[in-house]
Design an enzyme around this catalytic site. Structure first.
Site, PDB file in Angstrom:
ATOM      1  N   GLU A  55       1.048  -1.217  -0.119  1.00 51.49           N
ATOM      2  CA  GLU A  55       0.389   0.084   0.168  1.00 51.49           C
ATOM      3  C   GLU A  55       0.750   1.310   0.206  1.00 51.49           C
ATOM      4  OE1 GLU A  55      -0.954  -2.670   2.011  1.00 51.49           O
ATOM      5  OE2 GLU A  55      -3.240  -2.432   2.637  1.00 51.49           O
ATOM      6  N   ASP A 198     -11.150   8.391 -22.253  1.00 50.23           N
ATOM      7  CA  ASP A 198     -11.116   6.628 -21.945  1.00 50.23           C
ATOM      8  C   ASP A 198     -11.074   6.118 -23.594  1.00 50.23           C
ATOM      9  OD1 ASP A 198     -11.677   4.366 -21.447  1.00 50.23           O
ATOM     10  OD2 ASP A 198     -13.558   4.692 -20.242  1.00 50.23           O
ATOM     11  N   THR A 224      -7.190   0.587 -20.163  1.00 54.02           N
ATOM     12  CA  THR A 224      -6.754  -0.720 -19.745  1.00 54.02           C
ATOM     13  C   THR A 224      -5.946  -0.838 -19.987  1.00 54.02           C
ATOM     14  OG1 THR A 224      -8.364  -1.260 -21.507  1.00 54.02           O
ATOM     15  CG2 THR A 224      -9.861  -1.313 -18.554  1.00 54.02           C
ATOM     16  N   ARG A 233      -5.129  -8.447 -17.120  1.00 53.44           N
ATOM     17  CA  ARG A 233      -5.588  -6.977 -17.207  1.00 53.44           C
ATOM     18  C   ARG A 233      -5.192  -6.024 -16.348  1.00 53.44           C
ATOM     19  NH1 ARG A 233     -10.694  -8.209 -18.903  1.00 53.44           N
ATOM     20  NH2 ARG A 233      -9.966 -10.202 -20.013  1.00 53.44           N
TER      21      ARG A 233
END
Ligand code: DSN
Length: 443
Positions: A55, A198, A224, A233
Site C-alpha cells: 500500500e 477513456d 485498460t 488485466r
C-alpha cells in the site's frame, strides 16, 4: 508446504485451464476488447509478485520489503509516461471501472454534474450510465450519436452549456470511428470541465500511431491495459500537461483517489506485467501490429458489407465494427452471437444506436480484429472470415425473438439445440479450425 505444480496440486483447475487453451487455439477470438498477450506478459502476471503487500506509492509504503516492488512500479510509471508522452501516470488501478471511478473521485464531489456518451450509443457504464456508480453518485447527462453513427457534437455542446458538467468523458466501448478529442476538448474548455479521454479500446492503436492521441486535448487519460495494448488485466490513469496546467494538484489527486481513496494494496504482478506490455508497445513492430489491426478491420468491414450486412456508420476507422441486424429483425444479436460461437467465431451481441430491443437482447453484434491480428492474420483471412460470418448470419436471419419471457426461454433452448445440430455451422467450424491451426497463439 509441498512444491507441487498446478497439474498435480489441483488437476481440476489445471484441466480447465488446458481446456480453455484448446478452445482459444481453435476459435477466432473477435471480441474487440480481448487479445492474446505475449509469453513475457503472462510470465510477469503469473509471478511471485502476487504475494507482496505494498500500500502506498514507490518510496512511501506502509509495509517493509518493497525495495524491488518500488523499482518495478517506477519502471511501469516511467514507461507509461514515455509511451504516452504524459507527465504523470498511475499504474495501480485494478481495472478500467476502478480507474474511471478514481477519476470521478479525484475531480468531482458527489452530486456534481458529469457527461458521457450514452451506453446504448456505444458509451461505457462508467461514463454516467444509470446502473453504474457514475450515474448513481453524480448528476449524469448523456450525449448520443446521430443517425449516421457519428457523435452528435451539437447535442453534446448544448448539454454541456445547459448542465455545466465538471467532468466530460470522451471514449467508448462500441464506437467504430475516430474519437473526436479536439472537438470534445473545445466543448469541455468552453464550460470549464475536465476532459477525460477513456482510450481503453484504442490505447494500442494510439501507441502504434494508428489512431490520434488524446494527450494534447484531454486533461486526464484512462485506459485498460488488456485490449489493443495487449497487456494483463489492469489500467492506467494519466494526467496530461494540459491537465496539470488546469490543476497542478491533479496528479496527486488521482493518486490519492486510487489509494487510499478506493483501493488497498496494488496488484504487483499486474504492475510488472503492465510494464512488460508497455515495453513491448514501444518496440517498432508494435506499430506494424497496430496498423495491421486497423487494415484488417477495414478489410473485414468491406467483406461484411459486400455480402449485404449493414454496419453502424457504414464502416470503421479503428479495430471494431458493429453489425446492425435490424434489416432482418430486432433482437437478433443473441442468435447471431450464439450461432457464430458454434461456428468457432467468438464475438458479442451488442446494442446498436436507437436499438429497438433491449441490452440483453440487442439488435447488433460487435466484433474486432486485435486478437486475430496478434495471431498474424491479414486482409486475405479477413475476406474469408467476413464470408463465414455472413453465411452464419444467413442461418439465423429468419429467427424472431418471442415477446414474453416464458416464450423466449423455451424458444432459446430449442434454438441452442438447433444450432448444435446445424450442418452449415459444423462445416464452417471445421474450416475455422483449419485456419486457426495455421496461425498459432503467442503462448
Ligand atoms: N467490457 C469492456 C468491453 O468489452 O468493451 C468494456 O468495459
Amino acid at each position: 508446504m509441498d512444491k507441487k505444480p498446478l497439474k498435480t496440486a489441483d488437476p481440476a483447475i489445471y484441466d480447465l485451464i488446458q481446456a480453455e487453451l484448446s478452445r482459444r487455439r481453435t476459435v477466432l477470438e473477435m471480441i474487440p476488447s480481448e487479445n492474446h498477450t505475449s509469453l513475457a506478459v503472462l510470465e510477469a502476471s503469473g509471478s511471485i509478485l502476487t504475494d507482496k503487500y505494498s500500500e502506498g506509492y514507490p518510496g512511501k509504503r506502509y509495509y517493509a520489503g518493497n525495495e524491488y516492488i518500488d523499482k518495478i512500479e517506477n519502471l511501469a510509471i516511467s514507461r507509461a509516461k514515455q509511451a504516452f508522452g504524459v507527465p504523470h501516470a498511475n499504474v495501480q488501478a485494478y481495472s478500467g471501472t476502478p480507474a474511471n471511478f478514481a477519476v470521478h473521485f479525484a475531480v468531482c464531489q458527489a452530486g456534481d454534474p458529469i457527461m458521457g456518451q450514452n451506453l446504448l450509443d456505444g458509451g461505457h457504464l462508467t461514463h454516467g450510465w444509470k446502473t453504474s456508480f457514475s450515474g448513481a453518485f453524480y448528476k449524469s447527462v448523456q450525449y448520443h450519436v446521430k443517425a449516421d453513427g457519428y457523435i452528435d457534437f451539437d447535442e453534446a455542446r448544448a448539454l454541456a452549456r445547459e448542465h455545466k458538467p465538471k467532468l466530460i468523458w470522451v471514449g467508448a466501448s462500441a464506437y467504430a470511428r475516430q474519437f473526436p478529442f479536439k472537438e470534445m476538448a473545445e466543448i469541455a474548455d468552453e464550460v470549464g470541465a475536465f476532459l477525460a479521454a477513456d482510450i481503453a479500446h484504442i490505447a494500442g492503436l494510439v501507441l502504434g500511431g494508428a489512431h490520434p492521441s488524446p494527450v494534447p486535448y484531454a486533461h486526464i487519460v484512462t485506459t485498460t491495459t488488456h485490449k489493443t495494448l495487449r497487456g494483463p488485466r489492469g489500467a492506467l490513469i494519466m494526467a496530461t500537461e494540459k491537465g496539470l496546467q488546469k490543476d497542478p494538484e491533479l496528479g496527486d489527486k488521482i493518486d490519492k483517489a486510487v489509494f487510499p481513496g478506493l483501493q488497498g494494496g496494488p496488484h504487483n504482478h499486474q504492475t510488472a506485467a503492465i510494464a512488460v506490455a508497455l515495453g513491448e508497445a514501444m518496440w517498432p513492430d508494435f506499430k506494424t501490429y497496430a496498423h495491421q489491426v486497423v487494415s484488417n478491420a477495414k478489410a473485414l468491414a468491406q467483406s461484411l458489407m459486400a455480402r449485404g450486412l449493414k454496419l453502424v456508420s457504414n464502416g470503421t476507422d479503428n479495430h471494431l465494427m458493429l453489425v446492425d441486424l435490424t434489416p432482418f429483425a430486432k433482437g437478433l444479436g443473441v442468435f447471431a452471437q450464439d450461432a457464430l460461437d458454434k461456428a468457432g467465431i467468438t464475438l458479442n451481441k451488442n446494442t446498436i444506436p436507437q436499438d429497438p430491443s433491449s441490452p440483453f437482447y440487442p439488435s447488433g453484434i460487435r466484433l474486432g480484429t486485435p486478437a486475430i491480428t496478434t495471431r498474424g492474420m491479414k486482409e486475405k483471412e479477413m475476406e474469408q472470415i467476413g464470408a463465414w460470418i455472413a453465411e452464419v448470419v444467413q442461418e439465423v436471419q429468419d429467427r424472431r425473438l418471442p415477446e414474453t419471457k416464458e416464450e423466449r426461454s423455451v424458444y432459446l433452448k430449442q434454438f441452442a439445440r438447433d444450432i448444435a445440430e446445424n450442418e452449415k455451422l459444423k462445416e464452417i467450424k471445421k474450416k475455422v479450425e483449419e485456419l486457426c491451426s495455421q496461425f498459432p497463439l503467442p503462448y
